[in-house]
Design an enzyme around this catalytic site. Structure first.
Site, PDB file in Angstrom:
ATOM      1  N   TRP A 250       0.820  -1.213   0.000  1.00 37.27           N
ATOM      2  CA  TRP A 250       0.000   0.000   0.000  1.00 37.27           C
ATOM      3  C   TRP A 250       0.851   1.259   0.000  1.00 37.27           C
ATOM      4  O   TRP A 250       0.323   2.368   0.027  1.00 37.27           O
ATOM      5  CB  TRP A 250      -0.921   0.013   1.215  1.00 37.27           C
ATOM      6  CG  TRP A 250      -0.251  -0.493   2.459  1.00 37.27           C
ATOM      7  CD1 TRP A 250       0.494   0.231   3.328  1.00 37.27           C
ATOM      8  CD2 TRP A 250      -0.245  -1.834   2.942  1.00 37.27           C
ATOM      9  NE1 TRP A 250       0.963  -0.568   4.342  1.00 37.27           N
ATOM     10  CE2 TRP A 250       0.525  -1.849   4.120  1.00 37.27           C
ATOM     11  CE3 TRP A 250      -0.823  -3.043   2.474  1.00 37.27           C
ATOM     12  CZ2 TRP A 250       0.735  -3.024   4.858  1.00 37.27           C
ATOM     13  CZ3 TRP A 250      -0.613  -4.182   3.213  1.00 37.27           C
ATOM     14  CH2 TRP A 250       0.154  -4.173   4.393  1.00 37.27           C
ATOM     15  N   ARG A 251       2.157   1.119  -0.021  1.00 39.49           N
ATOM     16  CA  ARG A 251       3.014   2.299   0.030  1.00 39.49           C
ATOM     17  C   ARG A 251       3.356   2.809  -1.366  1.00 39.49           C
ATOM     18  O   ARG A 251       3.550   2.030  -2.292  1.00 39.49           O
ATOM     19  CB  ARG A 251       4.307   1.963   0.768  1.00 39.49           C
ATOM     20  CG  ARG A 251       4.132   2.005   2.264  1.00 39.49           C
ATOM     21  CD  ARG A 251       5.459   2.052   2.978  1.00 39.49           C
ATOM     22  NE  ARG A 251       5.216   2.203   4.410  1.00 39.49           N
ATOM     23  CZ  ARG A 251       6.111   1.972   5.342  1.00 39.49           C
ATOM     24  NH1 ARG A 251       7.341   1.585   5.004  1.00 39.49           N
ATOM     25  NH2 ARG A 251       5.822   2.136   6.612  1.00 39.49           N
TER      26      ARG A 251
ATOM     27  N   GLU B 100      -5.014   1.153   6.149  1.00 38.30           N
ATOM     28  CA  GLU B 100      -5.037   1.565   7.554  1.00 38.30           C
ATOM     29  C   GLU B 100      -6.196   0.938   8.322  1.00 38.30           C
ATOM     30  O   GLU B 100      -6.043   0.570   9.485  1.00 38.30           O
ATOM     31  CB  GLU B 100      -5.077   3.088   7.679  1.00 38.30           C
ATOM     32  CG  GLU B 100      -3.793   3.786   7.258  1.00 38.30           C
ATOM     33  CD  GLU B 100      -2.584   3.388   8.095  1.00 38.30           C
ATOM     34  OE1 GLU B 100      -2.775   2.808   9.189  1.00 38.30           O
ATOM     35  OE2 GLU B 100      -1.449   3.622   7.656  1.00 38.30           O
TER      36      GLU B 100
ATOM     37  N   LEU C 282     -10.645 -11.910   8.876  1.00 32.81           N
ATOM     38  CA  LEU C 282      -9.756 -10.813   9.264  1.00 32.81           C
ATOM     39  C   LEU C 282     -10.067 -10.281  10.661  1.00 32.81           C
ATOM     40  O   LEU C 282      -9.222  -9.662  11.300  1.00 32.81           O
ATOM     41  CB  LEU C 282      -9.851  -9.687   8.231  1.00 32.81           C
ATOM     42  CG  LEU C 282      -8.716  -8.663   8.156  1.00 32.81           C
ATOM     43  CD1 LEU C 282      -7.349  -9.331   8.075  1.00 32.81           C
ATOM     44  CD2 LEU C 282      -8.908  -7.731   6.968  1.00 32.81           C
ATOM     45  N   GLY C 283     -11.285 -10.530  11.138  1.00 31.31           N
ATOM     46  CA  GLY C 283     -11.624 -10.137  12.499  1.00 31.31           C
ATOM     47  C   GLY C 283     -12.111  -8.706  12.636  1.00 31.31           C
ATOM     48  O   GLY C 283     -12.083  -7.927  11.681  1.00 31.31           O
ATOM     49  N   TYR C 284     -12.569  -8.364  13.824  1.00 40.06           N
ATOM     50  CA  TYR C 284     -13.109  -7.024  14.126  1.00 40.06           C
ATOM     51  C   TYR C 284     -14.030  -6.572  12.992  1.00 40.06           C
ATOM     52  O   TYR C 284     -13.731  -5.623  12.269  1.00 40.06           O
ATOM     53  CB  TYR C 284     -11.974  -6.031  14.351  1.00 40.06           C
ATOM     54  CG  TYR C 284     -11.303  -6.172  15.700  1.00 40.06           C
ATOM     55  CD1 TYR C 284     -12.026  -6.500  16.828  1.00 40.06           C
ATOM     56  CD2 TYR C 284      -9.940  -5.952  15.837  1.00 40.06           C
ATOM     57  CE1 TYR C 284     -11.414  -6.627  18.071  1.00 40.06           C
ATOM     58  CE2 TYR C 284      -9.317  -6.076  17.071  1.00 40.06           C
ATOM     59  CZ  TYR C 284     -10.056  -6.413  18.179  1.00 40.06           C
ATOM     60  OH  TYR C 284      -9.452  -6.532  19.402  1.00 40.06           O
TER      61      TYR C 284
ATOM     62  N   TYR D  80      -6.433   8.083  15.110  1.00 40.69           N
ATOM     63  CA  TYR D  80      -5.246   7.516  14.474  1.00 40.69           C
ATOM     64  C   TYR D  80      -5.369   7.519  12.951  1.00 40.69           C
ATOM     65  O   TYR D  80      -4.496   8.024  12.227  1.00 40.69           O
ATOM     66  CB  TYR D  80      -4.971   6.073  14.958  1.00 40.69           C
ATOM     67  CG  TYR D  80      -4.025   5.400  14.012  1.00 40.69           C
ATOM     68  CD1 TYR D  80      -2.670   5.689  14.053  1.00 40.69           C
ATOM     69  CD2 TYR D  80      -4.493   4.568  12.987  1.00 40.69           C
ATOM     70  CE1 TYR D  80      -1.790   5.153  13.122  1.00 40.69           C
ATOM     71  CE2 TYR D  80      -3.632   4.026  12.063  1.00 40.69           C
ATOM     72  CZ  TYR D  80      -2.281   4.316  12.133  1.00 40.69           C
ATOM     73  OH  TYR D  80      -1.430   3.809  11.202  1.00 40.69           O
TER      74      TYR D  80
ATOM     75  N   ASP E 185       0.082   5.411  16.959  1.00 44.36           N
ATOM     76  CA  ASP E 185      -0.383   4.039  17.127  1.00 44.36           C
ATOM     77  C   ASP E 185       0.467   3.349  18.191  1.00 44.36           C
ATOM     78  O   ASP E 185       1.232   3.998  18.904  1.00 44.36           O
ATOM     79  CB  ASP E 185      -0.296   3.297  15.784  1.00 44.36           C
ATOM     80  CG  ASP E 185       1.149   3.095  15.358  1.00 44.36           C
ATOM     81  OD1 ASP E 185       2.030   3.832  15.846  1.00 44.36           O
ATOM     82  OD2 ASP E 185       1.420   2.191  14.555  1.00 44.36           O
TER      83      ASP E 185
ATOM     84  N   CYS F 129      12.615  -0.989  17.285  1.00 44.75           N
ATOM     85  CA  CYS F 129      12.116  -0.701  18.631  1.00 44.75           C
ATOM     86  C   CYS F 129      10.934  -1.617  18.937  1.00 44.75           C
ATOM     87  O   CYS F 129       9.827  -1.175  19.216  1.00 44.75           O
ATOM     88  CB  CYS F 129      11.716   0.768  18.736  1.00 44.75           C
ATOM     89  SG  CYS F 129      11.577   1.375  20.429  1.00 44.75           S
TER      90      CYS F 129
END
Length: 364
Positions: A41-42, A58, A101-103, A141, A159, A211
């Site tokens: 997607w970039r 997103e 995919l959920g949610y 977000y 995020d 990180c």
DNA sequence: GAGGCGTGGGT
DNA sequence: TACCCAAGCCT
């Protein structure tokens, strides 16, 4: 919230910023130019991302990993190449393609949002955070992510990655989720004067590749010299989080009614709540105290046989143990009200969540 | 504002 | 095994 690009030049009274902290945004941008991840997607370096691509990715990436999202993103983009196409789609088809995919409220809101963009914004995503925020399924977000990544507006899509990076840079001792406002205020102090989209994605790449929650690769970090958590010697201690409540187990019985022609009896769940609008095998309610009087919940009268099998599934806030009762019925049997017969060849068009895919393993 | 809301992978 | 974790939003 509006914050100065550089708190040293424009002091804010909202949050005290350690005087010694100098997390140079340019250092992160330089790192990003060398190590940016290539994701479907970039946009290419120096190019502007398509707002629809940013929007679609997103929404899918909310609480979901890149590896999981990738095939769904490719399928959606091929099926609905722009926001107008998605707006024209039937909700049932969107839900069936989202299955797994959920949610699932995301899928419903994705569809509603596409229609709202067409109706309220002439098919073009607005560039302003406030206008984006007003669209269904787009919270603080995602609004900031679209504004910065697709329109290069000054915005901070904070995020989980941002929160972790910021908590470490400043060694924030306050625990999440209470620390959220403080972390956001600190995040705003990091913003560069330009390249807001690249900076947003750089923060995510930093959090995803160096990180990381466990065993961060501090030696490779562009901010290693100014990081307070690294100076303390235990960066993995941040962000501090409050303990989550234990997850109860709910139990129920699923009724696998199999017609002689191979069709299975299914129904659709209510539009709101758990697995809202998704397809399911009928079952007793799922409760901590178990199914109670099972036969009273059967969708039809039949010679039900309890299988020696239990489907287990982990939802976000409870675990499920589902026993299976199975019955075989004549080919001409009609479906009870609110139910329908579906042959396996048509399963692809149904919106079966993962737990129901597990139940359907027992149709043989 | 705290809890509801999925899923699959990692340790 | 039983956690923890992942580019949050809504009520």
């Amino acid at each position: 919230m509006v914050a100065a690009a550089n708190p040293a030049r424009h002091p804010t009274h909202a949050v005290p910023v350690p005087a010694a902290a100098s997390h140079d945004p340019q250092a992160l941008l330089d790192w990003y130019d060398r190590h940016r991840r290539r994701l479907p997607w970039r946009a290419e370096p120096g190019q502007t991302a398509d707002p629809y691509h940013v929007f679609l990715s997103e929404i899918m990436l909310q609480q979901t990993t890149v590896v999981t999202v990738a095939p769904y993103y490719a399928d959606f983009l091929a099926r609905w190449p722009d926001v107008a196409a998605l707006a024209r789609a039937r909700l049932e088809e969107v839900l069936s393609r989202w299955a797994g995919l959920g949610y699932y409220a995301r899928a419903r809101n994705l569809h509603a949002c596409a229609r709202a963009v067409v109706e309220r914004h002439d098919g073009r995503f607005p560039a302003e955070e406030a206008a984006l925020r007003a669209l269904p399924g787009i919270g603080p977000y995602t609004a900031a992510a679209i504004a910065s990544i697709a329109f290069d507006r000054r915005a901070a899509p904070v995020d989980g990655n941002w929160e972790r990076v910021v908590a470490r840079l400043f060694a924030v001792e306050e625990a999440l989720p209470k620390a959220r406002a403080k972390l956001r205020a600190l995040a705003l102090t990091l913003l560069p004067d330009a390249r807001f989209g690249d900076f947003a994605q750089a923060m995510m790449d930093l959090g995803a590749t160096l990180c990381t929650p466990r065993k961060p690769a501090c030696a490779l970090c562009p901010w290693r010299e100014s990081c307070a958590a690294r100076a303390d010697g235990a960066p993995e201690r941040y962000p501090v989080k409050t303990a989550k409540a234990a997850r109860p187990t709910r139990r129920g019985i699923a009724f696998l009614a199999l017609r002689a022609d191979g069709a299975v009896l299914v129904r659709s769940r209510p539009e709101k709540g758990l697995l809202g609008g998704m397809s399911e095998v009928p079952s007793t309610p799922w409760e901590v105290d178990g199914p109670g009087h099972v036969a009273a919940h059967a969708p039809l009268q039949a010679d039900w046989k309890a299988l020696n099998a239990t489907v287990t599934h982990a939802f976000s806030h409870f675990a499920l143990e589902l026993g299976i009762w199975r019955a075989r019925l004549p080919a001409k049997m009609a479906a009870p009200a609110g139910h329908r017969w579906v042959r396996p060849a048509q399963f692809e068009a149904e919106a079966f969540p993962s737990v129901m895919v597990k139940v359907l393993e027992y149709i043989d």
